[in-house]
Motif scaffolding. Sequence first.
Motif, short mmCIF file in Angstrom:
data_model
loop_
_atom_site.label_atom_id
_atom_site.label_comp_id
_atom_site.label_asym_id
_atom_site.label_seq_id
_atom_site.Cartn_x
_atom_site.Cartn_y
_atom_site.Cartn_z
N ILE A 267 84.86 27.17 62.39
CA ILE A 267 85.79 25.72 63.01
C ILE A 267 84.99 25.98 64.43
N LEU A 268 84.81 27.27 65.00
CA LEU A 268 83.98 27.45 66.90
C LEU A 268 82.74 27.29 66.23
N MET A 269 81.94 26.89 64.80
CA MET A 269 80.72 27.09 64.75
C MET A 269 80.56 25.57 64.17
N LYS A 270 81.52 24.98 64.18
CA LYS A 270 81.10 23.56 64.29
C LYS A 270 80.86 22.66 62.89
N ASP A 271 81.04 24.48 61.21
CA ASP A 271 80.81 24.31 60.29
C ASP A 271 78.97 24.25 59.95
N GLU A 272 78.81 24.56 60.61
CA GLU A 272 76.86 24.93 61.08
C GLU A 272 76.46 26.34 60.67
N GLY A 273 75.85 26.78 60.18
CA GLY A 273 75.31 28.22 59.86
C GLY A 273 75.47 28.98 58.94
N GLU A 274 75.84 29.94 58.41
CA GLU A 274 76.32 30.59 57.92
C GLU A 274 77.50 31.25 58.10
N ILE A 275 78.83 31.72 56.92
CA ILE A 275 79.43 33.48 57.46
C ILE A 275 79.76 33.42 55.75
N VAL A 276 79.54 34.82 55.10
CA VAL A 276 80.06 35.53 54.49
C VAL A 276 81.24 36.53 54.60
N ALA A 277 81.68 35.66 53.89
CA ALA A 277 83.47 36.32 54.16
C ALA A 277 83.49 36.97 52.71
N ALA A 278 83.15 38.44 53.10
CA ALA A 278 83.76 39.48 52.11
C ALA A 278 84.57 40.25 51.96
N ASP A 279 85.48 39.92 50.56
CA ASP A 279 86.30 41.06 50.87
C ASP A 279 86.81 42.27 49.30
N ARG A 280 87.46 43.12 49.41
CA ARG A 280 87.23 43.48 48.57
C ARG A 280 87.65 42.99 47.61
N SER A 281 89.18 42.43 47.13
CA SER A 281 89.47 42.30 46.25
C SER A 281 89.03 40.91 45.89
N HIS A 282 88.79 40.91 44.78
CA HIS A 282 88.26 39.66 43.93
C HIS A 282 89.15 39.05 44.00
N ASN A 283 90.66 38.50 43.87
CA ASN A 283 91.68 37.87 43.66
C ASN A 283 91.88 37.35 45.19
N LYS A 284 91.86 37.98 46.38
CA LYS A 284 91.73 37.51 47.96
C LYS A 284 90.24 36.52 48.53
N VAL A 285 89.65 36.67 47.45
CA VAL A 285 88.50 36.56 47.68
C VAL A 285 88.28 34.94 47.63
N LEU A 286 89.07 34.54 45.83
CA LEU A 286 89.52 33.03 45.63
C LEU A 286 90.59 32.42 46.89
N ASP A 287 90.85 32.89 47.54
CA ASP A 287 92.20 33.23 48.37
C ASP A 287 91.37 32.33 49.77
N VAL A 288 90.23 33.04 49.96
CA VAL A 288 89.51 32.45 51.59
C VAL A 288 88.80 31.43 50.23
N GLN A 289 88.27 31.26 49.72
CA GLN A 289 87.92 30.27 48.82
C GLN A 289 88.58 29.03 48.95
N LYS A 290 89.66 29.26 48.59
CA LYS A 290 90.69 28.05 48.34
C LYS A 290 90.83 27.36 49.79
N LEU A 291 91.09 28.16 50.86
CA LEU A 291 91.45 28.22 52.07
C LEU A 291 90.45 27.28 52.63
N SER A 292 88.98 28.06 52.59
CA SER A 292 88.06 27.17 53.18
C SER A 292 87.34 25.53 52.86
N ALA A 293 87.82 25.19 51.27
CA ALA A 293 87.88 24.45 50.05
C ALA A 293 88.99 23.48 51.32
N GLU A 294 90.82 23.69 51.38
CA GLU A 294 91.24 23.03 52.21
C GLU A 294 90.88 22.19 53.54
N MET A 295 90.53 23.92 54.29
CA MET A 295 89.90 22.74 54.89
C MET A 295 88.92 22.46 54.85
#
Length: 619
Positions: free
Chosen positions: A336-364
């Motif tokens: 949001i601070l980048m006004k959704d312009e650029g690229e953020i690589v969101a990494a986590d070692r947990s597969h299921n938690k990565v899906l949570d990040v995907q879900k939150l990003s989509a929701e937002m």
Amino acid sequence: MKKARVLLKPSFLPSCLTKATTFFSSVSQVHSHSRHKEMDPSESERYCYDPVLRWNPEVEDYFNKAYGPDHFARISKALTRPSSYSCIRVNTVKTTSDAVIEKLTKILNDSEDSLKLVQSDGSSPISKCQIPGLEYVVFVNGSGPHRIEYDSGLENPPKEVLVSRKCAEAVLRGAQVYVPGVLACTAHVEKGDAVAVCVAMEQPGDEGDWSVNMTRGTTLQGLPTGKNQICSFYFGHISYGLVIVDPFYCERSGLYIGMGTTMLSRAGMFRVSHGVAVDLSNRVFRLPSLHNVLEGEIFLQNLPSIVAAHALDPQKGERILDMCAAPGGKTTAIAILMKDEGEIVAADRSHNKVLDVQKLSAEMGLSCITTCKLDALKSVCLPNTLDDSNTIVDGDISGSVTSHTELSSNEEMAFDAFKRSEAEKSCKETASSEQPNGGDNVSQAETRKNKGRLKNGRGRTQCQGGRAGKSQGFPPNSFDRVLLDAPCSALGLRPRLFAGLETVISLRNHGRYQRKMLDQAVQLVRVGGILVYSTCTINPSENEAVVRYALDKYKFLSLAPQHPRIGGPGLVGRCEFPDGYIEEWLKPGEEEMVQKFDPSSELDTIGFFIAKFSVGSKD
Ligand SMILES: C[S@@+](CC[C@H](N)C(=O)[O-])C[C@H]1O[C@@H](n2cnc3c(N)ncnc32)[C@H](O)[C@@H]1O
């Protein structure tokens, strides 16, 4: 480097702080005023909320040395309480603070429960943050601790429902009492009965262990062991007298979190697997439960976490790595601070938690976020070892079952990290000697030109409908900015009712694990870039000692000023442990460059730590 530190000190800081302090002192005045009025400290009765946080004695000694006994006692007490307000980050890509304030006001006014929040002076409990740059943050004031009338007192005790500590911590933050959290209950409780809700706390065992020695479904008597009840029953024609004692009577004294109405009978509570067990209408702390409210438009987030995203100072169009990203609170704040312009690589070692990040990003509604499953300890790889086909993880949940808190209390994790570290060391050394441009001080323009080459894999296409791409790591210098919001002991999270499991050794091990992650992070930031390190703990081994390690090991790192700066200074000095181990913290002059959020301070936040490093020439 020294010069930059001085130069970059923000000129608006005093006014920013004044505004912030004004806001927060008004919150805390309301808070302490109500505390004074509503809970007379002289009433040290049984039916109250006055927990004492239990620590391992060595850890307590260590923290006493670090903070001083009085200050640590205040921190310890503050940790047992929730913050007096909920902090909401508004998704400015979708809406505005004003629109959110309007909607929330309506929602809270229409709400049927007792959480209608009216301030004693009649003003709205919902307000916009006054700190410059954080106007998109909205606060909802809560209240407490309130003194609850449990009606009957010692002679005629109330019916009770005993809940697990985790359940109680959630309830203190505004949640309901759900069935799985209920451990024990008074006999003959029917649906609709008034009950007092209390907490089952871990008790020390004979071998220095801690446990809640109670079987789920135990019957509570509400009477001290000394006042045993004799209960008569017949077996055939013979009458027997049975002494009934209440095995947990003393242990729950001072641990009453409210009064409510049962939604199920006692039998129902231990028969069904889900649902609300008690409608807790009269609470010690009243905070609105904003769960599922305005989804996608707002995100409930602790103030220091929002500040950590600001400390990174992400710019539109940049490439950013969030190394331990799940569930994505800071990732989405950065986007949001980048006004959704650029690229953020969101990494986590947990597969299921990565899906949570995907879900939150989509929701937002954020599209600049790429996710991947990646062990932060193996984040660096050599460009020539990359192939273009990222492995898609299918049903692989290895390493994905550990929650932040579980991880934090898991000593094995740190030892595993150790075992892996040797292998990583060789990878790291090769990686740094084979940086593109031979590790030269590359200009930002050149870095950007190389960016395409340096990118790992398919970017956004890594997210494929419920699957998380597994990354092979990233080449050195491939990010403009890196956030390492490290897994930690979480000893700043509140409310916290028990802290006895961490030992001095486990606290040190968290620090070791974090240093290994930092070793990786340092390599991934390009020269001239920024690295932010943060934790949600008050433990200096994971905060100041990690900063000391970074500054001593990597001479090209320097502490950079942070905006806004509303946290306090870090700890200067060192600690000598009885076993001879010496831990070095900050040096004089460095303390004001970090932000340490103290749960006992006026800001009334969780305990949190942020350090921001500028990455100079790596020669
Ligand atoms: C403090 S939480 C991150 C919170 C997140 N930054 C946010 O603001 O929503 C730490 C995260 O680190 C992850 N983690 C733990 N060990 C890791 C590792 N070796 N590599 C990558 N992620 C790891 C955990 O799964 C957890 O999600």
